[in-house]
Design an enzyme around this catalytic site. Sequence first.
Site, short mmCIF file in Angstrom:
data_model
loop_
_atom_site.label_atom_id
_atom_site.label_comp_id
_atom_site.label_asym_id
_atom_site.label_seq_id
_atom_site.Cartn_x
_atom_site.Cartn_y
_atom_site.Cartn_z
N HIS A 46 -33.36 22.28 24.25
CA HIS A 46 -32.20 22.77 25.01
C HIS A 46 -31.69 21.72 25.98
O HIS A 46 -31.92 21.79 27.18
CB HIS A 46 -32.58 24.06 25.75
N CYS A 101 -43.08 23.22 18.33
CA CYS A 101 -44.15 22.68 19.16
C CYS A 101 -45.48 23.33 18.75
O CYS A 101 -45.56 24.56 18.61
CB CYS A 101 -43.88 22.95 20.64
N HIS A 129 -34.54 34.91 24.34
CA HIS A 129 -34.83 33.49 24.16
C HIS A 129 -35.26 33.24 22.72
O HIS A 129 -35.99 34.04 22.13
CB HIS A 129 -35.91 33.03 25.15
N GLU A 131 -37.36 31.27 21.41
CA GLU A 131 -38.81 31.21 21.15
C GLU A 131 -39.38 32.62 20.97
O GLU A 131 -40.18 32.87 20.06
CB GLU A 131 -39.54 30.50 22.31
N THR A 169 -44.09 30.38 26.17
CA THR A 169 -44.79 29.20 26.70
C THR A 169 -44.18 28.66 27.99
O THR A 169 -44.81 27.86 28.68
CB THR A 169 -44.74 28.05 25.66
N ASN A 229 -37.62 26.43 30.87
CA ASN A 229 -38.53 25.87 31.89
C ASN A 229 -37.80 25.23 33.04
O ASN A 229 -38.29 25.22 34.16
CB ASN A 229 -39.60 24.98 31.23
FE1 SF4 Z 1 -44.32 22.59 23.77
FE2 SF4 Z 1 -44.51 23.29 26.32
FE3 SF4 Z 1 -42.94 21.32 25.62
FE4 SF4 Z 1 -42.28 23.83 24.96
S1 SF4 Z 1 -42.40 22.98 27.04
S2 SF4 Z 1 -42.15 22.03 23.66
S3 SF4 Z 1 -44.34 24.67 24.58
S4 SF4 Z 1 -45.20 21.36 25.42
#
Ligand code: SF4
Length: 341
Positions: A46, A101, A129, A131, A169, A229
């Site tokens: 993203h 991932c 989301h 994921e 995650t 994140n």
């Molecule tokens: Fe993998 Fe964490 Fe990176 Fe997402 S934020 S791609 S779960 S290591």
Amino acid sequence: MPDPQPVLYLAAPRGFCAGVDRAIDIVEMALRVYGPPVWVRHEIVHNRHVVDDLRRKGAVFTDDLTEVPAGAVVIFSAHGVSPAVRREARERGLKALDATCPLVTKVHLEALRHAKDGTTIVLVGHRHHVEVQGTLGEAPESIVVVETPAEADTVEVRDPSRVAYITQTTLSVDDCRAIVEVLKRRFPAIREPAKDDICYATQNRQNAVKELSRRCAAILVVGAPASSNANRLVEVAKAAGAQAWLIESAEDIRPEWLAGGGNVGVTAGASTPEDIVQACVAHVCELGGHRVEAFRLVEERVMFPLPGELLSMAKEKGVEVGAGNERAAARAAVEFPVKHH
Ligand code: SF4
């Protein structure tokens, strides 16, 4: 005499994680091995800078596999996909490469394992989301998604003695803990992941920004609005008492944010390229006259291998692969003109 020059603390770890490095490497290598165009389902990570750069190199992004011509190469993004998407790709005769991932795959496997033994799975995460959509697709009849403590308080399960939870995650560690506490109170026998599902990169970046928020009046998080994140980093900084803003690039920095003359913390979501971070750092220094200091909490040395079939194809076609994860190696070589803590 106190030092009158304000400090810009540059958080470490910040920015690209091993999963993002690997996903971008997969697209770049696929472009070299198969030649453009290479199709990518969803934004590979993203971040529009990353996506635009890969688009210029010949990647075509789509959320709809029916747009991908039969026989073409399609790459699944780092966020993971549901089995239905994999099936669709197979049925359409696409050559699929998986950039999911490995830490997302781990959560998918947990979901499958619990579903097989008849356990109801509470998936803690943001239901829209991408994921979460992918994980949910592993066992939709066995998984319920919970986003808040209030939802955890009312969620219904088939058999309260056979419940497990898994998580997205990239959640806020603290928000997730609050939800899990409610689940544990309601379902004392609930099974937990053997190891946290919130990944190392998310945890490290949140820990670093939390510390920085104690010494900075303002925190700038460089990242995309769609990045889970990065958004969580803003929330963590605010919860720790700092003013915090999500910025996509240096142009988003408003001079009034720095008007107080205090220290500033800069960090970046796991999908933000380092050159964008560096441009933001330079702009803050220009506007506020800050001195840059690195603020490192831990070293990250995680690397994930590239898919074997891509490496084999690269070998067959004589495409140079480099020693392991090229992007991570390049990142490790970046030098900063800063004092280290
Ligand atoms: Fe993998 Fe964490 Fe990176 Fe997402 S934020 S791609 S779960 S290591």
